[in-house]
Design an enzyme around this catalytic site. Structure first.
Site, PDB file in Angstrom:
ATOM      1  CB  CYS A  16     -33.993   9.954 -55.570  1.00 57.22           C
ATOM      2  SG  CYS A  16     -33.263  11.538 -55.123  1.00 57.22           S
ATOM      3  N   GLY A  38     -23.524  -0.393 -55.217  1.00 55.29           N
ATOM      4  CA  GLY A  38     -23.280   0.072 -53.846  1.00 55.29           C
ATOM      5  C   GLY A  38     -21.949  -0.355 -53.285  1.00 55.29           C
TER       6      GLY A  38
HETATM    7  C1  LIG Z   1     -23.815  12.845 -56.196  1.00 60.19           C
HETATM    8  C2  LIG Z   1     -24.739  11.691 -56.417  1.00 60.19           C
HETATM    9  C3  LIG Z   1     -25.846  11.858 -57.225  1.00 60.19           C
HETATM   10  C4  LIG Z   1     -26.714  10.777 -57.434  1.00 60.19           C
HETATM   11  N1  LIG Z   1     -27.778  10.939 -58.280  1.00 60.19           N
HETATM   12  C5  LIG Z   1     -28.559   9.869 -58.584  1.00 60.19           C
HETATM   13  C6  LIG Z   1     -29.579   9.965 -59.567  1.00 60.19           C
HETATM   14  O1  LIG Z   1     -29.775  11.007 -60.207  1.00 60.19           O
HETATM   15  N2  LIG Z   1     -30.314   8.847 -59.805  1.00 60.19           N
HETATM   16  C7  LIG Z   1     -30.112   7.664 -59.139  1.00 60.19           C
HETATM   17  O2  LIG Z   1     -30.810   6.685 -59.391  1.00 60.19           O
HETATM   18  N3  LIG Z   1     -29.160   7.563 -58.212  1.00 60.19           N
HETATM   19  C8  LIG Z   1     -28.362   8.624 -57.949  1.00 60.19           C
HETATM   20  N4  LIG Z   1     -27.335   8.475 -57.057  1.00 60.19           N
HETATM   21  C9  LIG Z   1     -27.088   7.147 -56.451  1.00 60.19           C
HETATM   22  C10 LIG Z   1     -26.112   6.344 -57.312  1.00 60.19           C
HETATM   23  O3  LIG Z   1     -26.658   6.080 -58.583  1.00 60.19           O
HETATM   24  C11 LIG Z   1     -25.744   5.013 -56.635  1.00 60.19           C
HETATM   25  O4  LIG Z   1     -26.923   4.257 -56.468  1.00 60.19           O
HETATM   26  C12 LIG Z   1     -25.107   5.203 -55.264  1.00 60.19           C
HETATM   27  O5  LIG Z   1     -24.133   6.231 -55.313  1.00 60.19           O
HETATM   28  C13 LIG Z   1     -24.476   3.906 -54.763  1.00 60.19           C
HETATM   29  O6  LIG Z   1     -23.469   3.466 -55.638  1.00 60.19           O
HETATM   30  P1  LIG Z   1     -21.897   3.716 -55.323  1.00 60.19           P
HETATM   31  O7  LIG Z   1     -21.639   3.152 -53.947  1.00 60.19           O
HETATM   32  O8  LIG Z   1     -21.175   2.980 -56.421  1.00 60.19           O
HETATM   33  O9  LIG Z   1     -21.671   5.190 -55.364  1.00 60.19           O
HETATM   34  C14 LIG Z   1     -26.468   9.531 -56.811  1.00 60.19           C
HETATM   35  C15 LIG Z   1     -25.359   9.393 -56.001  1.00 60.19           C
HETATM   36  C16 LIG Z   1     -24.489  10.436 -55.794  1.00 60.19           C
HETATM   37  C17 LIG Z   1     -23.268  10.239 -54.921  1.00 60.19           C
END
Ligand SMILES: Cc1cc2nc3c(=O)[nH]c(=O)nc-3n(C[C@H](O)[C@H](O)[C@H](O)COP(=O)(O)O)c2cc1C
Length: 356
Positions: A113, A214
């Site tokens: 995070c 990602g």
């Molecule tokens: C609004 C938001 C909140 C997120 N909160 C967390 C979280 O609580 N824990 C975590 O490990 N990753 C969190 N992430 C990251 C996502 O789990 C993920 O790793 C990241 O969005 C990349 O994946 P994507 O391209 O499919 O969105 C968050 C991402 C977004 C956009």
């Protein structure tokens, strides 16, 4: 990717420790988003595993009521991964224990995070600067945690420290059962592109399952990620917001079928189910607030959705919101059930990212 390779089934059952998931397609933990209603809907639409948003280990260890609310679950969503964040090994271990007592089927440790309030406590992505602490935390949680233990991480803190492979080896050494990798640096937050090459590299370094994450914006990108990286599972975050059908579409494509995008009636059905689950969880007033934001996602990319958004601002109660949505949907649907409005000139908002 060629026709024949598309026929390969990638999303079969996946073992993580003693747990067998029905498939390796996962919904990413997202703070403020992956609450119980959304998780149940993702599960209905095919996700093999869902996760809570990150939960404060300090709050869990102190058994704070406010923190405990995040652990509310339902049989429909099981198995459930509970993600915890923190920096103190003993507190993390206690939090893991509390999560398991509350019904967690897996415990996941947040090591990625980038939020300032998390980083400044030494937790989340800050841990990537302290491999010794990573070791201490994973070992401490492992020692008390009878369910599978996973770690979700990024490439490293900043571009000069690509530590993902080192971290992966450490967490495997300390007994973690799988690792999820979002291959961006913490300092990048969400800018640039996820570097899937890092997922392939980490996969070559460890024996435990590696979950890639990602920039999977479309069903074909999920299959591409598996094919290009050899990862064991794929985790989807942003692309599932307002679009939980992506899980079903990926599974369809994986079976060699044409992905089935939702028809309007089904979209409406899921939106109403989401409304109703939110109302059960938080009462109508708060549910309406949350749903206002979500409806914008749920209608993203539909014909003339910007016109609907305009009509939608200022509505605060659920009934009026549903009426406005129905009016919009009936505008879209002729007697044949085929949309009669012309598509918005601005097509899918994520297309810029999809071209990557
Ligand atoms: C609004 C938001 C909140 C997120 N909160 C967390 C979280 O609580 N824990 C975590 O490990 N990753 C969190 N992430 C990251 C996502 O789990 C993920 O790793 C990241 O969005 C990349 O994946 P994507 O391209 O499919 O969105 C968050 C991402 C977004 C956009």
């Amino acid at each position: 990717m060629g026709f024949w390779t598309r026929l390969t089934h990638h999303f079969h059952m996946l073992r993580i420790g003693a747990l067998t998931l029905r498939n390796g397609l996962m919904m990413a933990p997202m703070s403020g988003i992956t609450n119980l209603p959304f998780r149940r809907i993702a599960k209905r639409l095919g996700a093999g595993l869902v996760a809570t948003e990150m939960i404060s280990a300090v709050g869990l260890a102190r058994r704070q009521e406010k923190t405990f609310r995040y652990l509310k679950s339902d049989p429909e969503e099981r198995p459930l991964s509970v993600q915890i964040f923190g920096s103190d090994p003993q507190v993390m271990a206690e939090a893991g224990r509390v999560a398991v007592d509350a019904g967690a089927d897996l415990v996941d440790i947040n090591m990625g995070c980038p939020a300032r309030k998390v980083i400044k406590t030494g937790a989340g992505g800050a841990l990537l600067r302290s491999p010794d602490r990573v070791r201490a935390i994973v070992s401490a949680v492992r020692a008390v945690c009878p369910v599978p233990l996973t770690v979700k991480t990024r490439t490293g803190w900043s571009a000069d420290q690509p530590v993902a492979s080192d971290i992966a080896r450490i967490v495997e050494d300390c007994g973690a059962d799988a690792i999820t990798l979002h291959p961006r640096f913490v300092a990048q937050r969400f800018s640039g592109q996820a570097d899937w090459g890092i997922i392939a590299h980490v996969k070559s370094q460890v024996g435990i399952p590696v979950i890639g994450n990602g920039d999977v914006w479309s069903p074909s990108r999920a299959l591409d990620m598996m094919q290009q990286t050899g990862c064991d599972g794929v985790m989807i975050g942003r692309a599932a917001i307002g679009n939980p059908w992506i899980f079903r579409e990926i599974l369809d494509l994986d079976k060699g079928l044409n992905p089935r995008p939702p028809e309007l009636w089904e979209r409406r059905k899921i939106i109403l189910a989401h409304f109703s689950l939110l109302t059960d969880l938080m009462g109508e007033e708060r549910a309406a607030k949350v749903m206002r934001g979500l409806l914008l996602y749920y209608t993203k990319g539909l014909p003339c959705s910007s016109r609907f958004r305009g009509a939608f601002t200022g509505i605060n109660d659920l009934d009026t919101m549903i009426a406005a949505m129905d009016a919009y949907f009936s505008l879209l649907t002729g007697s044949s059930g085929i949309p009669i409005l012309r598509p918005d000139p601005v097509a899918h908002p994520t297309s810029a990212e999809e071209q990557s």
